[in-house]
Design an enzyme around this catalytic site. Sequence first.
Site, PDB file in Angstrom:
ATOM      1  N   THR A  77       0.832  -1.209   0.000  1.00 27.90           N
ATOM      2  CA  THR A  77       0.000   0.000   0.000  1.00 27.90           C
ATOM      3  C   THR A  77       0.863   1.253   0.000  1.00 27.90           C
ATOM      4  O   THR A  77       0.614   2.203  -0.754  1.00 27.90           O
ATOM      5  CB  THR A  77      -0.921   0.015   1.241  1.00 27.90           C
ATOM      6  N   TYR A 115     -12.914  -3.014  -2.182  1.00 21.63           N
ATOM      7  CA  TYR A 115     -14.065  -2.468  -2.900  1.00 21.63           C
ATOM      8  C   TYR A 115     -15.190  -3.467  -3.126  1.00 21.63           C
ATOM      9  O   TYR A 115     -16.353  -3.165  -2.878  1.00 21.63           O
ATOM     10  CB  TYR A 115     -13.665  -1.836  -4.247  1.00 21.63           C
ATOM     11  N   TYR A 174      -2.833 -10.112   4.290  1.00 18.45           N
ATOM     12  CA  TYR A 174      -2.765  -8.711   4.711  1.00 18.45           C
ATOM     13  C   TYR A 174      -4.181  -8.210   4.953  1.00 18.45           C
ATOM     14  O   TYR A 174      -4.972  -8.100   4.022  1.00 18.45           O
ATOM     15  CB  TYR A 174      -2.049  -7.903   3.626  1.00 18.45           C
ATOM     16  N   ARG A 181      -8.847   0.353   4.912  1.00 18.29           N
ATOM     17  CA  ARG A 181      -8.574   0.723   3.526  1.00 18.29           C
ATOM     18  C   ARG A 181      -9.375  -0.119   2.540  1.00 18.29           C
ATOM     19  O   ARG A 181      -9.574   0.299   1.399  1.00 18.29           O
ATOM     20  CB  ARG A 181      -7.079   0.565   3.205  1.00 18.29           C
ATOM     21  N   LYS A 207      -0.176 -10.012   8.000  1.00 22.38           N
ATOM     22  CA  LYS A 207       0.007  -8.631   8.440  1.00 22.38           C
ATOM     23  C   LYS A 207      -1.361  -8.160   8.915  1.00 22.38           C
ATOM     24  O   LYS A 207      -2.270  -7.962   8.121  1.00 22.38           O
ATOM     25  CB  LYS A 207       0.514  -7.760   7.292  1.00 22.38           C
ATOM     26  N   ILE A 220       5.344  -4.617   9.872  1.00 14.68           N
ATOM     27  CA  ILE A 220       5.578  -4.091   8.522  1.00 14.68           C
ATOM     28  C   ILE A 220       5.194  -2.623   8.608  1.00 14.68           C
ATOM     29  O   ILE A 220       4.023  -2.278   8.727  1.00 14.68           O
ATOM     30  CB  ILE A 220       4.777  -4.871   7.471  1.00 14.68           C
TER      31      ILE A 220
END
Length: 293
Positions: A44, A107, A133, A138, A161, A203
């Site tokens: 990202t 999305y 992840y 987000r 993550k 991370i």
Amino acid sequence: MLTGCIVALVTPMQESGEIDFIALRKLVEFHIKAGTAAIVSMGTTGESATLSCDEHIKVVLKTLEYAAGRIDVIAGNGANSTAVAIEMSQRLENSGIVAGLNVTPYYNKPTQEGLYQHFKHIAQSSKLPQILYNVPARTAVDLLPETIGRLAKIDNIIGIKEATGDLSRLLSIKKLVPENFLLYSGDDATCCDFMLQGGDGVISVSCNIAPQLMNTMSQLAISGDTKAALKINAQLIPLYDTLFIEANPIPVKWACAKLGLISSADCRLPLTILDVKYQQTLENALTEVKLIS
């Protein structure tokens, strides 16, 4: 096992929007000298959403070239299309990266079964080790501990993550995964506590500009030296508070440019340079952490 502080590396851009590979080489050298545990290329923070697949692959391959075996490289290879994520995974399988970092599909908001099938198909498409992840702030979808437990049974899904910032998640996940399943924080503000409670590393966005502090704090936390880890973590709080004052990676790229690590703070549209009204706030944080005087 990759443990400690892994940098979620920014992708330097020229003002024209072209990738600045000269600056990328400089960043790789910076993190090798700083002792950063590994690099995540094209996550990202690397603006993976605005680069084409070919650009994405080129940045990863150049990062590997510049690393020259001196630091491990993990590549972001997730997508909100399972087919595209599989393509990325297969293209990177024999590149030299140690693992792929696979973000939850953004999305389109799949169900937990959809998430399971998505990651299962990616993992089965190649021999590349995969790190899940989860960053619901987000992506608008949350990979729940029960689904993580199911996925952890797939041989080449090796870790996660976890970027919710909810420390109770760590204990829930630990109960459902094998002992060697890697648990990384994806939230700088809570990463110290995450590692003190048994996490394997972080991370990190902050590691782009404060690698020595982040690396040392992470090593102390993983070793269980609570007092020393929390002391360094307290020094870093001004960064945690300001590096997300606008959408990541806008602030951290501005900070990288301020520190002379990259030549331009520019991002790919639709992201723009840090708003002038926030620049002094971030500069004050850099001063407080003693990254600039």
